[in-house]
Design a protein around this motif. Structure first.
Motif, PDB file in Angstrom:
ATOM      1  N   ARG A  72      10.325   1.779   2.913  1.00 30.76           N
ATOM      2  CA  ARG A  72      10.210   1.152   4.240  1.00 30.76           C
ATOM      3  C   ARG A  72       9.277  -0.062   4.172  1.00 30.76           C
ATOM      4  O   ARG A  72       9.572  -1.123   4.745  1.00 30.76           O
ATOM      5  CB  ARG A  72       9.686   2.170   5.253  1.00 30.76           C
ATOM      6  N   CYS A  73       8.184   0.085   3.452  1.00 29.30           N
ATOM      7  CA  CYS A  73       7.239  -1.036   3.305  1.00 29.30           C
ATOM      8  C   CYS A  73       7.893  -2.201   2.570  1.00 29.30           C
ATOM      9  O   CYS A  73       7.639  -3.367   2.894  1.00 29.30           O
ATOM     10  CB  CYS A  73       5.992  -0.578   2.554  1.00 29.30           C
ATOM     11  N   TYR A  74       8.725  -1.896   1.600  1.00 29.31           N
ATOM     12  CA  TYR A  74       9.387  -2.973   0.867  1.00 29.31           C
ATOM     13  C   TYR A  74      10.315  -3.751   1.793  1.00 29.31           C
ATOM     14  O   TYR A  74      10.347  -4.994   1.761  1.00 29.31           O
ATOM     15  CB  TYR A  74      10.177  -2.426  -0.323  1.00 29.31           C
ATOM     16  N   PHE A  75      11.073  -3.055   2.614  1.00 29.56           N
ATOM     17  CA  PHE A  75      11.978  -3.728   3.553  1.00 29.56           C
ATOM     18  C   PHE A  75      11.185  -4.625   4.496  1.00 29.56           C
ATOM     19  O   PHE A  75      11.609  -5.732   4.829  1.00 29.56           O
ATOM     20  CB  PHE A  75      12.786  -2.690   4.346  1.00 29.56           C
ATOM     21  N   LEU A  76      10.022  -4.139   4.935  1.00 28.25           N
ATOM     22  CA  LEU A  76       9.180  -4.933   5.824  1.00 28.25           C
ATOM     23  C   LEU A  76       8.696  -6.190   5.108  1.00 28.25           C
ATOM     24  O   LEU A  76       8.686  -7.292   5.686  1.00 28.25           O
ATOM     25  CB  LEU A  76       7.989  -4.100   6.297  1.00 28.25           C
ATOM     26  N   GLU A 109      13.048  -2.766  10.123  1.00 24.00           N
ATOM     27  CA  GLU A 109      13.254  -1.360  10.466  1.00 24.00           C
ATOM     28  C   GLU A 109      14.728  -1.065  10.690  1.00 24.00           C
ATOM     29  O   GLU A 109      15.242  -0.015  10.271  1.00 24.00           O
ATOM     30  CB  GLU A 109      12.431  -0.995  11.699  1.00 24.00           C
ATOM     31  N   GLU A 110      15.442  -1.991  11.349  1.00 28.27           N
ATOM     32  CA  GLU A 110      16.877  -1.818  11.557  1.00 28.27           C
ATOM     33  C   GLU A 110      17.617  -1.759  10.223  1.00 28.27           C
ATOM     34  O   GLU A 110      18.501  -0.923  10.019  1.00 28.27           O
ATOM     35  CB  GLU A 110      17.428  -2.960  12.420  1.00 28.27           C
ATOM     36  N   MET A 111      17.239  -2.643   9.321  1.00 29.54           N
ATOM     37  CA  MET A 111      17.894  -2.676   8.018  1.00 29.54           C
ATOM     38  C   MET A 111      17.582  -1.407   7.215  1.00 29.54           C
ATOM     39  O   MET A 111      18.453  -0.830   6.559  1.00 29.54           O
ATOM     40  CB  MET A 111      17.447  -3.913   7.225  1.00 29.54           C
ATOM     41  N   TYR A 112      16.339  -0.985   7.275  1.00 29.14           N
ATOM     42  CA  TYR A 112      15.945   0.217   6.536  1.00 29.14           C
ATOM     43  C   TYR A 112      16.705   1.444   7.048  1.00 29.14           C
ATOM     44  O   TYR A 112      17.233   2.234   6.252  1.00 29.14           O
ATOM     45  CB  TYR A 112      14.443   0.447   6.655  1.00 29.14           C
ATOM     46  N   GLU A 129       0.831  -1.186   0.000  1.00 32.80           N
ATOM     47  CA  GLU A 129       0.000   0.000   0.000  1.00 32.80           C
ATOM     48  C   GLU A 129       0.873   1.245   0.000  1.00 32.80           C
ATOM     49  O   GLU A 129       1.812   1.365   0.762  1.00 32.80           O
ATOM     50  CB  GLU A 129      -0.910   0.035   1.240  1.00 32.80           C
ATOM     51  N   SER A 130       0.550   2.163  -0.875  1.00 29.74           N
ATOM     52  CA  SER A 130       1.292   3.422  -0.906  1.00 29.74           C
ATOM     53  C   SER A 130       0.728   4.366   0.131  1.00 29.74           C
ATOM     54  O   SER A 130      -0.467   4.586   0.205  1.00 29.74           O
ATOM     55  CB  SER A 130       1.186   4.064  -2.297  1.00 29.74           C
ATOM     56  N   GLN A 131       1.626   4.894   0.945  1.00 29.18           N
ATOM     57  CA  GLN A 131       1.194   5.855   1.949  1.00 29.18           C
ATOM     58  C   GLN A 131       1.687   7.247   1.595  1.00 29.18           C
ATOM     59  O   GLN A 131       1.809   8.124   2.432  1.00 29.18           O
ATOM     60  CB  GLN A 131       1.711   5.434   3.329  1.00 29.18           C
ATOM     61  N   VAL A 132       2.015   7.393   0.295  1.00 28.16           N
ATOM     62  CA  VAL A 132       2.457   8.694  -0.168  1.00 28.16           C
ATOM     63  C   VAL A 132       1.293   9.664  -0.154  1.00 28.16           C
ATOM     64  O   VAL A 132       0.201   9.352  -0.612  1.00 28.16           O
ATOM     65  CB  VAL A 132       3.020   8.589  -1.606  1.00 28.16           C
ATOM     66  N   ALA A 140       3.439  10.415 -19.025  1.00 26.33           N
ATOM     67  CA  ALA A 140       3.449  10.314 -17.563  1.00 26.33           C
ATOM     68  C   ALA A 140       4.727   9.581 -17.190  1.00 26.33           C
ATOM     69  O   ALA A 140       5.128   8.632 -17.853  1.00 26.33           O
ATOM     70  CB  ALA A 140       2.226   9.557 -17.059  1.00 26.33           C
ATOM     71  N   GLU A 141       5.372  10.045 -16.150  1.00 24.53           N
ATOM     72  CA  GLU A 141       6.650   9.458 -15.754  1.00 24.53           C
ATOM     73  C   GLU A 141       6.522   8.821 -14.377  1.00 24.53           C
ATOM     74  O   GLU A 141       5.938   9.407 -13.458  1.00 24.53           O
ATOM     75  CB  GLU A 141       7.735  10.541 -15.738  1.00 24.53           C
ATOM     76  N   ILE A 142       7.046   7.607 -14.249  1.00 27.26           N
ATOM     77  CA  ILE A 142       6.950   6.892 -12.972  1.00 27.26           C
ATOM     78  C   ILE A 142       7.951   7.481 -11.985  1.00 27.26           C
ATOM     79  O   ILE A 142       9.146   7.559 -12.262  1.00 27.26           O
ATOM     80  CB  ILE A 142       7.193   5.387 -13.170  1.00 27.26           C
ATOM     81  N   MET A 143       7.457   7.878 -10.850  1.00 30.45           N
ATOM     82  CA  MET A 143       8.282   8.566  -9.862  1.00 30.45           C
ATOM     83  C   MET A 143       9.225   7.610  -9.137  1.00 30.45           C
ATOM     84  O   MET A 143      10.323   7.984  -8.758  1.00 30.45           O
ATOM     85  CB  MET A 143       7.378   9.273  -8.854  1.00 30.45           C
ATOM     86  N   GLY A 144       8.812   6.366  -8.942  1.00 30.37           N
ATOM     87  CA  GLY A 144       9.635   5.440  -8.174  1.00 30.37           C
ATOM     88  C   GLY A 144       9.182   5.380  -6.722  1.00 30.37           C
ATOM     89  O   GLY A 144       8.232   6.042  -6.307  1.00 30.37           O
ATOM     90  N   PHE A 145       9.886   4.583  -5.947  1.00 31.06           N
ATOM     91  CA  PHE A 145       9.514   4.367  -4.546  1.00 31.06           C
ATOM     92  C   PHE A 145       9.688   5.634  -3.713  1.00 31.06           C
ATOM     93  O   PHE A 145      10.750   6.249  -3.704  1.00 31.06           O
ATOM     94  CB  PHE A 145      10.381   3.271  -3.942  1.00 31.06           C
TER      95      PHE A 145
END
Length: 930
Positions: free
Chosen positions: A286-290, A300-303, A2-5, A275-280
């Motif tokens: 952070r969500c990807y690391f989780l 969280e430590e790794m991120y 889920e994007s929390q942007v 349209a251009e993809i902005m990326g993560f």
């Protein structure tokens, strides 16, 4: 995921009536059901390279992407698209903070935006390799099949260029049936209503013969337009070309994806929207690391560990990089015996990829002992691809490089390659473009003769689109220092290492004589990780000029590493370098080494001022001059800089906080992000005034031009100027709004015995004659120290000149330079000034009177005053006034007589240019031609 942007402003959209969803006709309903069922099942889940961990797939409903909207443009890449994308991402982030980022939802791509006239029929999605273009296409296709989006289209037909690249002598119908054979019986009916069909082509850069897209229908006998029917046969590239141009199946819509590097080489002026993809975003990272590590504490430590790493974290806007970094961290954790919070991370891009490939090889070390041969063959194919922009390989190419027969194919090669199961023909691409570039560099670093190194490096560095940049960095990193992969490819050749270092040394030393350096040379030096060479070279630099070069956070990290080895630097020029607060934070620990720093026209903002103040307060700071014009600095930023000025360590003498004056020019094209100018409100002036009164503040020169200073601000500043601790000697306040009341407050401060102002610029402050009257009192004061006064564009007029001349003839007045341009001064004012020039108390050496209304009589008075023994004029500027009929011989006589005693004086008259004493004969010849 889920994007929390936070959602940004999206252009308002409007839908033409003909594109409001309508029911699917009964005649094609059965085909529609079969097609939607097929797409729904095909694209329900994705298994991208960055989702391979434990065979885990990602539900498309959980995938979020943010698209940046804008008109189509042609990117002009000067560096590798991955590195260029970092800077672009940072620009978007800054625009987002300023609520200026215009986004578009992926389900609104074909709707009319508020700034568009017509509905777009051809839209491109731009994005660097690995950023998620294919995943977005899959998501769009899946949600259409779920009846969630784009229901104005009855049929959505997604294609992968890999699957179409070798189709010859086919029609559009053949091409569709190649991928969707179940539509055969209904295709003719489907194509009868093209406006209800959306074609999607993913990966144009992977198409054979991209030159075909630079030509229109003219090559195909444009006079015979009827041949462009659904049954017209040609190559698949030509079919797609004519679809893009609207010359085939007119009225249909086309969406396609492409990388910036490939798009730069194409001429597609008919595409009006992209349209251009902005990326993560940070939250998505952070969500990807989780998702990768699953344990919340470890993730969280790794991120946080990666976030602190200024060389790696900027790359994480690309999902594939997140996967590569997480894979390395996971392998490190397995061997770190429980020290989870402190994993060993690479410090260069070369080391990052070396670790990644090393871990992959180790996982398959039992399947083959001859990895050296496999890597050599793989590297040769990779290098061929790098040189020729080939990123897709078929089985015949693998066979050509003897890769099919390798026992390692079932292990290592399956991991390093990815295939598209939807393609009819088996095709291979590397996990990421940079993986291909690394393997190519790895092979070349081992199998290149030492005598050929220079030519190899020169050739790679000459690609104008930056495609050889990553290969160069990898090659230099692999040959210049020890790396993990020697276990598989053998030890490096010292001759090669020496030749590479000599090439790097030559590139860096070439920057010593340049006004603006090429930071790529520093990047090569950084990748070499040769401390001795770095120290030797960087100690030679006393000037670092980077004006107009957009610096990403990654490049700022390289610069930080290089500047650590410099001695004291006289000047660093960062003007127009797109430096954002986080990039400035990276540079902060080394900025104290420079005496002069130019940061004009960046995106420093208040947060950046926080980091900059740390450099000013450093016990080792050398900073004496600081330029910060046009940086969106508000009161909070002034607070930070003011605190720094109070520090006993701060050595700052000159500070420029103004804005560009509009009539003096305009921003270059590289200035794309329009932010608010520096604005000094009353609170900010209060902070600054308090700092100026601090005994530790050493500031001597202060520029505050064009930032809205009025009477209230002047009241606060005047308090500081009267302080016994204030050391300001030069004050520039031009293009503000002081008015006569502000001038009165300033005059009172100037009469203080504690005021040290020697140079005062007040142009464009609307003080008028009353304001000049107040200032004249200061000039006559026995405490006045002003020797240079600028009053241009202040509506002084002849009345103000009257007050001014009284002060100028006072024996207390010390004025040597006086600027009065654009003040409606006429003959009577000129006559008054001529009397000043003849006064025994006159010290004026420069008098500027451009753009006034002085006529023949006024000029005559001024030129005759030059003959006075008390006249000290060295430069008189009378251009753009109202006199034209003075006899040239009289002018020549007056000027020549004056210059006999002052051979270096300069007199400037309307249309006649400068009269210079050391070139009087040439000026005589010039006059004789009038």
């Amino acid at each position: 995921m889920e994007s929390q942007v936070e959602q940004q402003t999206e252009s308002t959209v409007k839908v033409p009536e003909e594109f409001i969803p309508v029911p699917v006709p009964d005649s094609v309903m059965d085909y529609w059901k079969q097609h939607t069922a097929f797409l729904n099942e095909t694209y329900r889940k994705i298994s991208p390279a960055f989702g391979k961990k434990k065979g885990k797939q990602i539900l498309l409903n959980d995938y979020a992407v943010q698209l940046i909207a804008g008109p189509a443009y042609q990117p002009q890449l000067q560096q590798h698209e991955i590195l260029s994308g970092i800077g672009k991402y940072e620009e978007w982030q800054q625009q987002s903070c300023q609520n200026e980022l215009q986004t578009v939802q992926y389900d609104h791509l074909f709707q009319i935006q508020s700034n568009e006239q017509d509905r777009p029929t051809t839209v491109l999605i731009l994005g660097v390799a690995g950023i998620g273009k294919t995943t977005l296409v899959q998501k769009i296709s899946h949600e259409w099949a779920q009846a969630q989006i784009y229901q104005e289209f009855h049929f959505m037909l997604p294609f992968n260029f890999n699957d179409l690249r070798n189709l010859e002598n086919v029609s559009i119908s053949d091409m569709i049936l190649h991928s969707y054979p179940y539509l055969k019986d209904g295709l003719e009916i489907i194509l009868q209503d093209p406006k209800r069909v959306l074609f999607i082509f993913d990966g144009l850069e992977e198409s054979n013969g991209t030159d075909n897209y630079n030509h229109g229908v003219a090559e195909e006998n444009s006079e015979n337009v009827p041949h462009l029917s659904p049954e017209w046969k040609t190559s698949s590239a030509n079919i797609i070309n004519h679809l893009l141009r609207g010359e085939l199946l007119q009225g249909c819509s086309v969406l396609f994806t492409i990388t910036p590097t490939a798009f730069q080489a194409l001429d597609l002026p008919f595409i009006k929207k992209h349209a251009e993809i902005m990326g993560f975003s940070e939250e998505q990272r952070r969500c990807y690391f989780l998702q990768f590590f699953e344990d919340p504490k470890i993730s969280e430590e790794m991120y946080q560990c990666v976030k602190k790493h200024s060389m790696l974290y900027p790359l994480c806007y690309i999902p594939t990089y997140c996967w590569i970094i997480c894979s390395i961290m996971e392998a490190t954790l397995k061997t770190s015996k429980g020290h989870k919070s402190d994993p060993h991370l690479p410090i260069t891009i070369t080391q990052l990829y070396s670790s990644f490939i090393y871990n992959m090889l180790k996982c398959h070390s039992n399947s083959s002992k001859d990895f050296s041969a496999v890597l050599q063959q793989l590297g040769e194919m990779s290098y061929m691809g790098v040189c020729n922009n080939v990123t897709v390989f078929d089985e015949s190419q693998l066979s050509k490089y003897n890769l099919q027969s390798s026992q390692a194919l079932s292990g290592f090669l399956q991991d390093i390659f990815q295939t598209d199961p939807s393609c009819k023909k088996k095709l291979y691409t590397f996990l990421h473009l940079t993986v291909q570039e690394f393997i190519a560099a790895l092979m070349k670093s081992v199998h290149t003769r030492s005598d050929d190194i220079t030519s190899l490096l020169d050739e790679a560095s000459q690609h104008s689109d930056g495609r050889g940049e990553m290969f160069l960095k990898f090659f230099i990193g692999l040959t210049s220092s020890n790396n993990l992969l020697q276990e598989f490819v053998g030890k490096k050749d010292e001759k090669i290492t020496n030749n590479v270092l000599d090439w790097v040394k030559q590139k860096v030393e070439a920057q010593l004589d340049r006004e603006f350096i090429d930071i790529d040379a520093f990047g090569y030096l950084y990748e070499s990780q040769n401390t001795a060479l770095t120290q030797t070279l960087m100690k030679k630099f006393s000037e670092i000029g980077l004006r107009h070069r957009k610096l990403s956070a990654l490049e700022c990290s390289v610069l930080h590493a290089m500047l650590q080895h410099c001695n004291v630097i006289n000047n660093i020029n960062f003007e127009l370098c797109n430096i954002f607060p986080q990039s400035l934070r990276i540079l902060t620990p080394v900025l104290h080494k420079s005496k002069h720093i130019n940061l004009n026209k960046n995106y420093i903002g208040d947060l950046g001022m926080k980091w900059l103040s740390e450099a000013l307060k450093s016990p080792h700071t050398q900073i004496q001059n600081l330029e910060l014009e046009k940086n969106s600095i508000k009161s909070e930023g002034i607070k930070f800089i003011s605190e720094a000025l109070k520090s006993a360590n701060c050595k700052l003498k000159n500070l420029k906080l103004g804005n560009e004056i509009p009539e003096w020019g305009h921003f270059p094209n590289t200035w794309k992000l329009q932010l608010a100018d520096n604005e000094l409100d009353e609170l900010g002036m209060k902070y600054l005034s308090e700092a100026l009164q601090n005994p530790h503040c050493k500031l001597q020169e202060l520029w505050l031009h064009n930032i809205g200073i009025g009477e209230a601000h002047m009241k606060l500043l005047a308090v500081a100027l009267k302080s016994p601790h204030c050391k300001i000697q030069e004050l520039k306040l031009f293009h503000n709004n002081l008015g006569k009341d502000g001038a009165k407050l300033l005059s009172e401060a100037l009469q203080s015995p504690h005021c040290h102002i020697r140079s005062l610029a007040l142009g464009g402050n609307n003080i008028g004659a009353p304001g000049v009257q107040f200032l004249s009192e200061a000039l006559k004061s026995p405490h006045s120290k002003i020797v240079k006064l600028g009053l241009s564009k202040n509506q002084v007029e002849d009345e103000g000149i009257k007050w001014l001349t009284e002060a100028l003839m006072s024996h207390h007045c010390k004025i040597q330079s006086l600027g009065l341009h654009m003040n409606n001064v006429e003959n009577s004012g000129a006559e008054l000034l001529s009397k000043v020039l003849q006064s025994p108390h006159n010290d004026i050496q420069y008098l500027g009177l451009m753009f006034n209304g002085i006529g023949e009589a006024g000029m005559t008075h001024l030129l005759e005053a030059l003959g006075s023994p008390h006249c000290k004029i060295q430069k008189l500027d009378l251009e753009h006034n109202s006199f034209h009929d003075v006899h040239e011989s009289e002018v020549y006589k007056l000027v020549t007589e004056y210059m006999k005693t002052r051979p270096h004086a300069e007199i400037r008259l309307p249309t006649r240019g400068w009269f210079c004493g050391n070139a009087i004969m040439s000026m005589k010849q010039h006059l004789e031609t009038f």
